[in-house]
Enzyme design. Structure first.
Site, PDB file in Angstrom:
ATOM      1  N   HIS A  75       0.810  -1.223   0.000  1.00 15.88           N
ATOM      2  CA  HIS A  75       0.000   0.000   0.000  1.00 15.88           C
ATOM      3  C   HIS A  75       0.843   1.272   0.000  1.00 15.88           C
ATOM      4  CE1 HIS A  75      -3.420   2.538   1.686  1.00 15.88           C
ATOM      5  NE2 HIS A  75      -3.967   1.911   0.656  1.00 15.88           N
ATOM      6  N   HIS A  95      -8.443  11.321   0.660  1.00 22.38           N
ATOM      7  CA  HIS A  95      -7.717  10.061   0.541  1.00 22.38           C
ATOM      8  C   HIS A  95      -6.427  10.155   1.345  1.00 22.38           C
ATOM      9  CE1 HIS A  95      -5.448   6.758  -1.567  1.00 22.38           C
ATOM     10  NE2 HIS A  95      -6.624   6.201  -1.437  1.00 22.38           N
TER      11      HIS A  95
END
Length: 580
Positions: A248, A479
């Protein structure tokens, strides 16, 4: 010509993509359209998306040339080699182009040559057709200088005009700006990579021919074969030990022709939507010059140990193509860096004698225990992320026992009786998302699901709205992921973390509490962030909040304070709302 594998679900807005793949549904609509550009779009399609794709077809295959272009496609000719890229799949056209716009590896026929000349003119004029927010080149070095001492930025928001000229707003083109240095090679480590969109940015930055190493996490058919079309691109999918683990991290290395380099740590994936109407955060390092050949092995380290921590993190990938970059980092001067590197890597990790805990929230606890000024227990721990994991049956289960227990640490001597600070979580409500620039689709970056939410109803008592009026980003869904403690009474920030890590056990780790052995921190994901600690950034105990203090700029929080708790009828946005 091959049919696009995504068929009617193709969301591409990349001219190159249409030179490689056909789209039966688009072809049918385009064929029936008139010369004025009026189309009968069936109700089952997204009218806006189809209109955008049709407009691109109009530019690339004008009605008067459709027959000629179709014949060329049948005989194997494709879209001119230097058509710009906005979003989507990369193709062999990239292997035939270079930043100067000249063909390098195939001979062009007369039709190709004339079309190429047309498209080159199109390129020169229409960067704004492919990159929504375009800032004049050459100014990024001064912008970075003015952002000191924090070097923290937020992505420009397409539909929020004030952000286009805001001092701390940034575009991807600016990160690649020549004023920061002449780029000779780059590394992109990210979860989602739209290689066509990324190479479009490289094209406009004039570095399309430079070596690029991509480490990616999410499945990407385009990246599997990119080296056939672009020999200078090496793409490697990061192998994960378990099916539910995620690579990630969002980080890039920029190598410059003078031997120096730069590190960028971000929260944004490398595809168009993440740089469009979403709030993202980035930290950009100073330029890191090459050390003298005869420098000691330990030379060029920062006070924060950033270089060593970064190298230890990269070694965990066990990817041979990273070795030259690890060597380059070792030979670079990182002494100007004033933040701590904060990583997570998959596996079980125990505390070491020298570095303490190496990864995850336990690593953050080690750093706060050593370096954070004493903090009153009444000061809450503020968390903010774009997704939420399964946190347990109550707030004590993992949030208090593991996570907040780590984030409450400071340099107060051990032995003093401490209280558990309050936990607050900033996460967009349904109302935040429905009122966003993109409406309900603005929640596409918020993958928190009903199944998980139903198991942790206690969480709502801790939830705060997303509000960012001061930064013109209230309607740009976050985000970004950030963690901090601040005091509104004396307007001070004690520390701040910017990271790829969402609020989850997979990202931060969970202790395996077996009384017979030393606690082991289990982490599933690769994650990377930076920790801002005042003593290393400004030499003081706290950062100023809101206003400058004694010449020190206020720390740039991404959201408004004081926070706004959920009202009784508010509910968190759930991904299920997009599918219902």
């Amino acid at each position: 010509m091959k049919e696009c594998p995504y068929g009617e679900k193709c969301y591409r807005k990349n001219p190159i993509h249409f030179g490689e793949f056909s789209h039966a549904h688009l072809d049918a609509i385009y064929k029936k359209g008139n010369a004025s550009g009026d189309y009968d779009i069936p109700a089952k399609y997204s009218s806006e998306m189809i209109q955008t794709q049709l407009r691109l077809l109009e530019k690339l295959f004008p009605k008067s040339e459709v027959k000629k272009e179709n014949k060329a496609n049948v005989s194997g000719s494709k879209l001119p080699v230097n058509a710009p890229i906005r979003s989507g799949t990369s193709t062999s056209e990239f292997s035939n182009s270079n930043p100067s716009g000249s063909s390098t590896s195939r001979s062009a026929g007369p039709d190709d040559t004339s079309n190429l000349a047309k498209k080159q003119k199109l390129n020169a004029k229409n960067i704004r057709d492919y990159i929504p927010v375009v800032v004049e080149k050459g100014g990024m070095a001064k912008k970075l200088e003015r952002a000191a001492p924090y070097n923290m930025f937020f992505t420009a928001i397409t539909d929020s005009k004030p952000t286009h000229s805001e001092a701390l707003s940034i575009t991807l083109q600016e990160i690649l700006d020549e004023s920061l240095g002449e780029i000779e090679s780059t590394v992109q480590i990210n979860f989602m990579v739209d290689i066509g969109w990324l190479l479009g940015h490289y094209y406009f930055a004039g570095i399309l021919s430079k070596p690029l190493l991509v480490l990616y996490g999410d499945e990407s058919p385009e990246l599997l074969s990119i080296s056939k079309f672009k020999p200078q691109v090496t793409a490697i999918r990061v192998k994960m030990p378990t099916p539910f683990a995620t690579s990630h991290t969002k980080m890039m290395f920029l190598g410059y022709s003078d031997g120096s380099m730069r590190v960028v740590i971000s929260t944004a994936n490398l595809y168009e939507d993440d740089w469009h109407n979403r709030t993202q955060g980035l930290w950009i390092s100073p330029k890191l010059p090459a050390l003298p050949e005869d420098a000691d092995t330990g030379a060029g380290e920062s006070q924060t140990g950033f270089k060593q921590d970064l190298m230890l993190y990269l070694v965990e990938y066990k990817i041979s193509q990273l070795q030259p970059w690890i060597a380059r980092i070792r030979k670079s001067d990182f002494s100007a860096i004033n933040v701590f590197f904060l990583g997570s890597v998959p596996g079980g990790h125990r505390e070491g004698a020298v570095r303490g805990h190496p990864w995850g929230h336990a690593r953050l606890a080690s750093l706060l225990s050593k370096h954070a000024a004493p903090i009153d227990d009444r000061i809450p721990v503020i968390c903010q992320s774009s997704s939420i994991g399964s946190l347990g049956v109550n707030v004590q289960a993992w949030i208090q026992q593991d996570f907040v227990n780590s984030l409450k640490k400071d340099s107060t001597p051990v032995g003093k009786l401490r209280q558990m600070p309050a936990f607050k979580m900033i996460y967009p409500s349904f109302g935040n998302v429905s009122g966003s620039h993109d409406g309900m689709l603005g929640g596409g970056c918020l993958p928190y699901g009903k199944n998980t939410n139903d198991k942790q109803p206690w969480l709502k008592d801790h939830l705060q709205q997303w509000k960012s009026n001061d930064r013109y980003r209230s309607r740009a869904m976050p985000h970004i992921k950030s963690y901090t403690r601040f005091n509104l009474e004396d307007q001070s920030v004690y520390w701040f973390v910017l990271t790829s890590a969402n609020l989850s056990k997979a990202a931060w780790g969970s202790f395996n509490k077996n009384s017979n052995i030393q606690p082991c921190l289990r982490i599933a994901n690769y994650e990377v962030g930076v920790l801002f600690l005042p003593r290393f950034v400004t030499g003081e105990d706290t950062f100023p909040l809101g206003n400058n203090r004694d010449g020190v700029p206020a720390f740039p929080l991404p959201y408004d304070v004081p926070l706004t708790p959920y009202a009784p009828d508010d509910k968190p946005f759930l991904m299920d709302y997009l599918h219902g």
